[in-house]
Design a protein around this motif. Sequence first.
Motif, mmCIF file in Angstrom:
data_model
loop_
_atom_site.group_PDB
_atom_site.id
_atom_site.type_symbol
_atom_site.label_atom_id
_atom_site.label_comp_id
_atom_site.label_asym_id
_atom_site.label_seq_id
_atom_site.Cartn_x
_atom_site.Cartn_y
_atom_site.Cartn_z
ATOM 1 N N ALA A 30 -15.246 108.861 42.497
ATOM 2 C CA ALA A 30 -15.759 108.577 41.150
ATOM 3 C C ALA A 30 -17.240 108.901 40.982
ATOM 4 N N ASP A 31 -18.038 108.722 42.047
ATOM 5 C CA ASP A 31 -19.490 108.875 41.894
ATOM 6 C C ASP A 31 -20.021 110.187 42.485
ATOM 7 N N ILE A 32 -19.128 111.159 42.751
ATOM 8 C CA ILE A 32 -19.602 112.411 43.384
ATOM 9 C C ILE A 32 -19.149 113.672 42.634
ATOM 10 N N PRO A 33 -19.149 113.676 41.276
ATOM 11 C CA PRO A 33 -18.763 114.900 40.577
ATOM 12 C C PRO A 33 -19.703 116.046 40.912
ATOM 13 N N GLY A 34 -19.149 117.237 40.985
ATOM 14 C CA GLY A 34 -19.943 118.421 41.321
ATOM 15 C C GLY A 34 -19.871 118.781 42.787
ATOM 16 N N LEU A 35 -19.385 117.863 43.610
ATOM 17 C CA LEU A 35 -19.272 118.131 45.047
ATOM 18 C C LEU A 35 -18.091 119.069 45.316
ATOM 19 N N SER A 36 -18.313 120.054 46.170
ATOM 20 C CA SER A 36 -17.244 120.995 46.527
ATOM 21 C C SER A 36 -17.175 121.123 48.042
ATOM 22 N N THR A 37 -15.955 121.139 48.578
ATOM 23 C CA THR A 37 -15.791 121.270 50.025
ATOM 24 C C THR A 37 -14.425 121.863 50.341
ATOM 25 N N LEU A 38 -14.303 122.490 51.493
ATOM 26 C CA LEU A 38 -13.028 123.053 51.913
ATOM 27 C C LEU A 38 -12.079 121.925 52.310
ATOM 28 N N ALA A 39 -10.822 122.045 51.889
ATOM 29 C CA ALA A 39 -9.835 121.021 52.206
ATOM 30 C C ALA A 39 -8.430 121.593 52.115
ATOM 31 N N GLU A 40 -7.482 120.847 52.660
ATOM 32 C CA GLU A 40 -6.060 121.149 52.502
ATOM 33 C C GLU A 40 -5.467 120.098 51.581
ATOM 34 N N VAL A 41 -4.633 120.539 50.636
ATOM 35 C CA VAL A 41 -4.027 119.613 49.672
ATOM 36 C C VAL A 41 -2.513 119.792 49.684
ATOM 37 N N THR A 42 -1.795 118.674 49.759
ATOM 38 C CA THR A 42 -0.335 118.680 49.787
ATOM 39 C C THR A 42 0.204 117.784 48.684
ATOM 40 N N VAL A 43 1.200 118.273 47.943
ATOM 41 C CA VAL A 43 1.857 117.440 46.935
ATOM 42 C C VAL A 43 2.943 116.616 47.618
ATOM 43 N N LEU A 44 2.935 115.321 47.362
ATOM 44 C CA LEU A 44 3.945 114.423 47.916
ATOM 45 C C LEU A 44 4.991 114.127 46.850
ATOM 46 N N ASP A 45 6.249 113.991 47.260
ATOM 47 C CA ASP A 45 7.262 113.636 46.272
ATOM 48 C C ASP A 45 7.252 112.130 46.046
ATOM 49 N N LYS A 46 8.187 111.647 45.260
ATOM 50 C CA LYS A 46 8.178 110.239 44.876
ATOM 51 C C LYS A 46 8.358 109.290 46.055
ATOM 52 N N LYS A 47 8.916 109.792 47.143
ATOM 53 C CA LYS A 47 9.123 108.960 48.329
ATOM 54 C C LYS A 47 7.998 109.145 49.337
ATOM 55 N N MET A 48 6.888 109.758 48.869
ATOM 56 C CA MET A 48 5.713 109.995 49.716
ATOM 57 C C MET A 48 6.006 110.986 50.836
ATOM 58 N N GLN A 49 7.007 111.832 50.632
ATOM 59 C CA GLN A 49 7.307 112.880 51.603
ATOM 60 C C GLN A 49 6.646 114.164 51.142
ATOM 61 N N HIS A 50 6.424 115.079 52.068
ATOM 62 C CA HIS A 50 5.895 116.385 51.688
ATOM 63 C C HIS A 50 6.913 117.097 50.815
ATOM 64 N N GLN A 51 6.464 117.574 49.658
ATOM 65 C CA GLN A 51 7.372 118.201 48.706
ATOM 66 C C GLN A 51 7.717 119.628 49.137
ATOM 67 N N LYS A 52 9.010 119.892 49.320
ATOM 68 C CA LYS A 52 9.449 121.227 49.738
ATOM 69 C C LYS A 52 9.553 122.156 48.533
ATOM 70 N N LEU A 53 9.044 123.350 48.708
ATOM 71 C CA LEU A 53 9.086 124.340 47.640
ATOM 72 C C LEU A 53 8.864 125.709 48.245
ATOM 73 N N ARG A 54 9.616 126.693 47.783
ATOM 74 C CA ARG A 54 9.429 128.050 48.291
ATOM 75 C C ARG A 54 8.274 128.708 47.554
ATOM 76 N N SER A 55 7.289 129.152 48.292
ATOM 77 C CA SER A 55 6.159 129.867 47.696
ATOM 78 C C SER A 55 5.286 130.414 48.808
ATOM 79 N N LYS A 56 4.303 131.216 48.417
ATOM 80 C CA LYS A 56 3.347 131.727 49.392
ATOM 81 C C LYS A 56 2.540 130.590 50.001
ATOM 82 N N GLU A 57 2.333 129.535 49.213
ATOM 83 C CA GLU A 57 1.506 128.425 49.682
ATOM 84 C C GLU A 57 2.318 127.441 50.515
ATOM 85 N N VAL A 58 3.323 127.937 51.232
ATOM 86 C CA VAL A 58 4.155 127.060 52.038
ATOM 87 C C VAL A 58 3.585 126.917 53.445
ATOM 88 N N LYS A 59 3.527 125.708 53.892
ATOM 89 C CA LYS A 59 3.173 125.435 55.278
ATOM 90 C C LYS A 59 4.185 124.415 55.775
#
Length: 425
Positions: free
Chosen positions: A202-231
């Motif tokens: 909340a108090d750090i707008p403008g900050l940028s950093t390298l990170a990995e982001v994963t979408v979780l499904d409703k059961k807090m599991q990693h959401q499976k999806l076919r795409s280039k961004e698949v790991k």
Amino acid sequence: MYDVLVIGGGAAGFYAAIHIAEDLPNLKTAILERGKEVLTKVKISGGGRCNVTHAQFDPKELSTNYPRGEKELLGPFHSYASGDTVGFFEKRGIALKIEDDGRMFPASDSSQTIIDCFTSEADRLGVELHTRCSVTGIQLVKNDNEVFWEVQAHEKTFKARYVVMATGSNPKIWKLVQQLGHTIVPPAPSLFTFNISDKRIADIPGLSTLAEVTVLDKKMQHQKLRSKEVKEGVLFSEGPVLITHWGMSGPAILKLSAWGALLLKKYNYQFKISVNWAPEYHPNGLLDLFMEVKEVERKTVLRTKVLDVPKRLWKNLVNAAGISEKETWPEVSKLQLQQLVDQLTKCVFQVSGKSTFKEEFVTAGGVALKEINFKTYESKRLPQLFFAGEIIDVDAITGGFNFQNAWTGGYLAAKGIIKSEKEKQ
């Protein structure tokens, strides 16, 4: 009677009209634009600099940047891709430059350079331009041996032997195309930022950093999806994450929004993400590192930034791990350090809505890909009707790829019309 009517005065429309008029100057070609100005999206792209294309010159690699259209664009990109776009502008005296992330801009750093190029070329080649000309109807007319299109625009009716539809994500035009017999894939926003209300950011707008982001499904599991961004079968993205006043943005978030456009719409933009702020470390290895630091360091955890994480973010994550500002490394427990590892490597945030990424607003959906001949961009259902740009169900991640789709489609639609005309001669 016109030979060619291009509906839509944007990137794809101008590109098609210019190539047609240049190759066959005897054809009567016109652009119909509903607004009072043309090329408005070109004007605001890239913060007013116009991200013309991307320095990805291999057709196969280039096609992998399109969540919808990857397979269909492979052939077109072998015919016309980023290198050809560079050549088009260089031939007209406009140099492009490549930035560190591969994005390409005019050397002038001004989108007006691109706009002036298109408008002056269209004018030089005799392409008519009709602004404030909103299309309200279109129909195919067959008279004796003649086939042509009638296009209704307010009180005026245009007739043309060929029509190029290059209207972008325009629901009214999609409806007209649907009435002609084409299938329209329902639209969904494709590039947007995530709305997140969380005290850790909340108090750090403008900050940028390298990170990995994963979408979780409703059961807090990693959401499976076919795409280039698949790991490992996960809807996943990595790259710069930008903290904003309303949540998170930056390339990593925008890529996720593109690849997950349909899924995230299904979630009504209410879902959880897991952010790894220390992607170069394995969680177990990170805990081992912290335990080693605990043995030798005497300062507070807050003041000892062990990792290459922005100082303000480190402070917030240390607090979130239950470590006070005064606790030193010898005083902190292994459980607290494990909580810090979790905050750094699997930091879960609740996303509650989206915000449009104005500069690169893109929509998934449009004319169904199976109904287009991608050698010529002509309709498979109707004669002498062509499509180019975002009107079709193609969209890309940010970085100049959406414009490249416009250039390629506009060029191949033009070549399709030129080939058809030359075969008649």
